[in-house]
Design a protein around this motif. Structure first.
Motif, mmCIF file in Angstrom:
data_model
loop_
_atom_site.group_PDB
_atom_site.id
_atom_site.type_symbol
_atom_site.label_atom_id
_atom_site.label_comp_id
_atom_site.label_asym_id
_atom_site.label_seq_id
_atom_site.Cartn_x
_atom_site.Cartn_y
_atom_site.Cartn_z
ATOM 1 N N THR A 1 43.398 4.410 17.109
ATOM 2 C CA THR A 1 44.497 4.430 16.482
ATOM 3 C C THR A 1 43.470 3.240 15.541
ATOM 4 N N LEU A 2 43.507 2.938 14.072
ATOM 5 C CA LEU A 2 42.995 1.825 13.582
ATOM 6 C C LEU A 2 43.058 1.925 12.233
ATOM 7 N N PRO A 3 43.500 1.141 11.662
ATOM 8 C CA PRO A 3 44.206 0.143 10.365
ATOM 9 C C PRO A 3 43.193 1.446 9.774
ATOM 10 N N GLU A 4 44.198 2.042 8.395
ATOM 11 C CA GLU A 4 43.573 2.775 7.832
ATOM 12 C C GLU A 4 43.095 2.705 6.764
ATOM 13 N N VAL A 5 43.427 1.496 6.249
ATOM 14 C CA VAL A 5 41.856 1.153 5.176
ATOM 15 C C VAL A 5 40.722 1.355 5.846
ATOM 16 N N VAL A 6 39.866 1.003 6.957
ATOM 17 C CA VAL A 6 39.058 1.511 7.527
ATOM 18 C C VAL A 6 38.656 2.892 7.987
ATOM 19 N N VAL A 7 40.038 3.341 8.323
ATOM 20 C CA VAL A 7 39.230 4.879 8.837
ATOM 21 C C VAL A 7 39.086 5.146 7.060
ATOM 22 N N ARG A 8 39.848 4.955 6.491
ATOM 23 C CA ARG A 8 39.222 5.874 4.526
ATOM 24 C C ARG A 8 38.106 5.258 4.422
ATOM 25 N N LEU A 9 37.684 3.486 4.600
ATOM 26 C CA LEU A 9 35.589 3.604 4.312
ATOM 27 C C LEU A 9 35.319 4.670 4.416
ATOM 28 N N LEU A 10 35.530 4.974 5.548
ATOM 29 C CA LEU A 10 34.500 5.451 6.943
ATOM 30 C C LEU A 10 33.773 7.340 6.377
ATOM 31 N N GLN A 11 35.498 7.562 6.300
ATOM 32 C CA GLN A 11 35.006 8.796 5.878
ATOM 33 C C GLN A 11 35.032 9.130 4.587
ATOM 34 N N GLU A 12 35.803 8.164 3.548
ATOM 35 C CA GLU A 12 35.021 8.591 2.273
ATOM 36 C C GLU A 12 33.945 8.052 2.098
ATOM 37 N N ALA A 13 33.741 7.265 2.308
ATOM 38 C CA ALA A 13 32.700 6.470 1.694
ATOM 39 C C ALA A 13 31.712 6.569 2.614
ATOM 40 N N TRP A 14 31.276 5.813 3.770
ATOM 41 C CA TRP A 14 30.712 5.107 4.747
ATOM 42 C C TRP A 14 29.583 6.988 4.833
ATOM 43 N N SER A 15 30.532 8.014 5.402
ATOM 44 C CA SER A 15 29.715 9.043 5.425
ATOM 45 C C SER A 15 28.768 9.906 4.482
ATOM 46 N N LYS A 16 29.144 9.029 3.149
ATOM 47 C CA LYS A 16 28.012 9.004 2.410
ATOM 48 C C LYS A 16 26.758 8.901 1.988
ATOM 49 N N VAL A 17 26.840 7.536 2.754
ATOM 50 C CA VAL A 17 26.004 7.174 3.354
ATOM 51 C C VAL A 17 24.980 7.358 4.409
ATOM 52 N N LEU A 18 25.665 7.332 5.549
ATOM 53 C CA LEU A 18 25.173 8.362 6.520
ATOM 54 C C LEU A 18 24.142 9.619 6.153
ATOM 55 N N LEU A 19 25.164 10.538 5.297
ATOM 56 C CA LEU A 19 24.797 11.669 5.123
ATOM 57 C C LEU A 19 23.177 11.622 3.951
ATOM 58 N N LEU A 20 23.319 10.194 3.156
ATOM 59 C CA LEU A 20 21.825 9.841 2.761
ATOM 60 C C LEU A 20 20.626 9.822 3.402
ATOM 61 N N THR A 21 21.225 9.098 4.014
ATOM 62 C CA THR A 21 20.251 8.643 5.348
ATOM 63 C C THR A 21 19.883 10.041 6.264
ATOM 64 N N CYS A 22 20.718 10.327 6.436
ATOM 65 C CA CYS A 22 20.079 11.331 7.652
ATOM 66 C C CYS A 22 19.355 12.260 6.873
ATOM 67 N N LEU A 23 19.630 12.765 5.065
ATOM 68 C CA LEU A 23 18.898 13.737 4.616
ATOM 69 C C LEU A 23 17.379 12.828 4.467
ATOM 70 N N LYS A 24 17.185 12.159 3.716
ATOM 71 C CA LYS A 24 16.228 11.437 3.469
ATOM 72 C C LYS A 24 15.444 10.920 4.759
ATOM 73 N N HIS A 25 15.737 10.144 5.806
ATOM 74 C CA HIS A 25 14.649 10.324 6.796
ATOM 75 C C HIS A 25 15.438 10.683 7.994
ATOM 76 N N GLY A 26 16.265 11.312 8.475
ATOM 77 C CA GLY A 26 15.981 11.806 9.714
ATOM 78 C C GLY A 26 17.282 11.093 10.601
ATOM 79 N N THR A 27 17.974 11.854 11.859
ATOM 80 C CA THR A 27 18.812 11.424 12.556
ATOM 81 C C THR A 27 17.094 10.368 13.575
#
Length: 471
Positions: free
Chosen positions: A205-231
């Motif tokens: 259970t977390l503040p909604e703003v944080v869940v949204r930030l991670l799900q909507e925005a940070w997921s994109k950062v992670l995706l690009l990082t994964c595609l560009k540099h790998g896990t």
């Protein structure tokens, strides 16, 4: 011998029910042809016993060809009209049967293999291949009298045409493969990101703003990082660490060490978040809204700590970092706790109960039937024997058959990608999905061995067995 049959109906009529044509019809036609040949060449010819065998043989060959399931029905009528020109060339040139490289045989083979992926179309959509075959047929019917050289000329012309078509389709096929490889990489990366998010958020259970930030925005950062540099990369680890820091920074803490750590962490956390979102081109308006709300959260978290007896010396402001982007310690500690505004500032909390699924635009994740066949199932070995480049026919429903070629097996996702004659993707299946289609008899491998040679083998085989049985 078997009663020979005349050429099929004209090109545009649907294939007629097969009727046997009495021998003398074909014989009569051949008499006339030979008469014309004799008149033109000055050599007299009659239909002798050898020619009669040739007539029967050609007739049986065409019977096989017109029965052949790899030839699309709508082209059978057209190819059936080649029976007379083929018969003429076989009578004129006895090497026709013995020489695999004979231009007339090669022309028939080339037409059949070009037609392999041809799909029945409406009259209005007669495509270039159909028109090209029609052109060959018409030329042979009109212009071939007694000079077999016309077959060489038509073969060269037809090969030039199919060569062009093949180059175009290979280009598109390569693009299709590249796009599918890219899609598979993106899909694998999305699954990595989903896993990372779910691992940290599910059941929390977390503040909604944080869940949204991670799900909507940070997921994109992670995706690009994964595609560009790998896990396995530092960049991926850093992006995960920023996410962990953010989650930690909004969790309740009440010990002085946590307060000190939070004061130290917040400026670099915000800097990392901001840089990540800028690099992934996330919408700046949403970004600034997130930061305003996150700042309020951090202020609140810090106010909940019991003030330590020794005031913490203010951290030196770092001039190299833009003002306003970083909450230095002074700004964090300044707002006095306003007892009355508790209601207003309580952040909206959400419990993450559903697994996070990230979809590409326009993608829905429907799963193919989850029937698991035993490893030694015949259908699975049929799938594993499929090679890239194999042509198959799918029976989609009562009316529709789809002819397509296996263009690629995309390893990471295990997808089998099929394209049509032009190289365009028309179907994708999993190994299990394909096995199930094989199992219910909805897929048929098309035989890409040379049509004329197959016909000849079959006819000779039949004749041998007739002879053996003394018929």
């Amino acid at each position: 011998g078997a009663a020979p049959r005349l050429a099929g109906p004209p090109a545009h009529a649907p294939p007629q029910p097969r009727t046997r044509v009495p021998d003398f019809d074909l014989q009569g036609q051949l008499e006339q042809l030979l008469h014309r040949v004799s008149a033109k060449s000055g050599k007299s010819r009659i239909v002798g016993q050898v020619d009669e065998d040739v007539i029967n043989l050609v007739s049986m060959l065409f019977e096989f060809i017109l029965d052949d399931r790899t030839l699309p029905d709508s082209l059978k009528a057209l190819i059936g009209r080649l029976q007379i020109p083929v018969l003429k060339v076989a009578v004129l040139d006895k090497t026709f049967f013995s020489r695999g490289s004979h231009p007339a045989r090669r022309l028939l083979n080339e037409i059949a293999s070009a037609a392999m992926g041809w799909v029945d179309q409406d009259e209005t959509q007669r495509d270039s291949l159909y028109q090209k075959i029609e052109q060959v047929v018409v030329r042979l019917l009109n212009d071939f009298v007694d000079d077999p050289a016309i077959f060489s000329e038509l073969l060269a012309d037809f090969l030039a045409f199919t060569g062009d078509e093949r180059r175009r389709s290979e280009l598109l096929e390569q693009r299709t493969r590249d796009a599918e490889e890219g899609r598979a990489k993106a899909e694998m990366a999305r699954q990595e990101v989903e896993h990372a998010l779910n691992q940290r958020l599910l059941g929390k259970t977390l503040p909604e703003v944080v869940v949204r930030l991670l799900q909507e925005a940070w997921s994109k950062v992670l995706l690009l990082t994964c595609l560009k540099h790998g896990t396995q990369s530092e960049q991926w680890q850093a992006a995960l660490a920023t996410m962990d820091d953010l989650i930690w920074s909004v969790a309740p803490h009440d010990d002085p060490e946590s307060r000190a750590r939070l004061l130290e962490l917040v400026p670099s956390l915000l800097k990392n978040l901001r840089e990540g979102l800028v690099s992934s081109a996330f919408d700046p308006f949403s970004t600034s809204d997130f930061f305003t709300r996150l700042e309020a959260l951090h202020v609140q978290t810090l106010q909940q700590f019991k003030q330590p007896t020794q005031p913490t010396p203010p951290a030196p402001a770092n001039d190299s970092l833009a003002r306003g982007e970083i909450i230095t310690e002074q700004r964090l500690v300044l707002p006095p706790r306003d007892e009355g505004s508790d209601e207003a500032t309580t952040p909206t909390m959400v419990e993450v109960v559903e697994e996070i699924v990230l979809l590409a635009p326009g993608e829905s994740r429907e799963h193919e039937p989850e029937i698991n066949l035993a490893d030694n199932d015949e259908a699975l070995s049929q799938v594993d024997n499929l090679r890239v480049g194999s042509w198959v026919e799918f029976q989609e429903d009562e009316e529709h058959k789809l002819r397509c070629k296996l263009a690629a097996v995309i390893r990471p996702t295990g997808k089998y990608i099929f394209v049509n004659r032009t190289g365009m993707k028309v179907l994708e299946k999993t190994r299990m999905g394909l096995a199930i289609e094989f199992r219910r008899g909805a897929i048929r491998l098309l035989n890409d061995a040379l049509l004329f040679d197959r016909a000849l083998e079959s006819v000779i085989g039949n004749l041998r067995s007739l002879k053996k049985n003394g018929r």
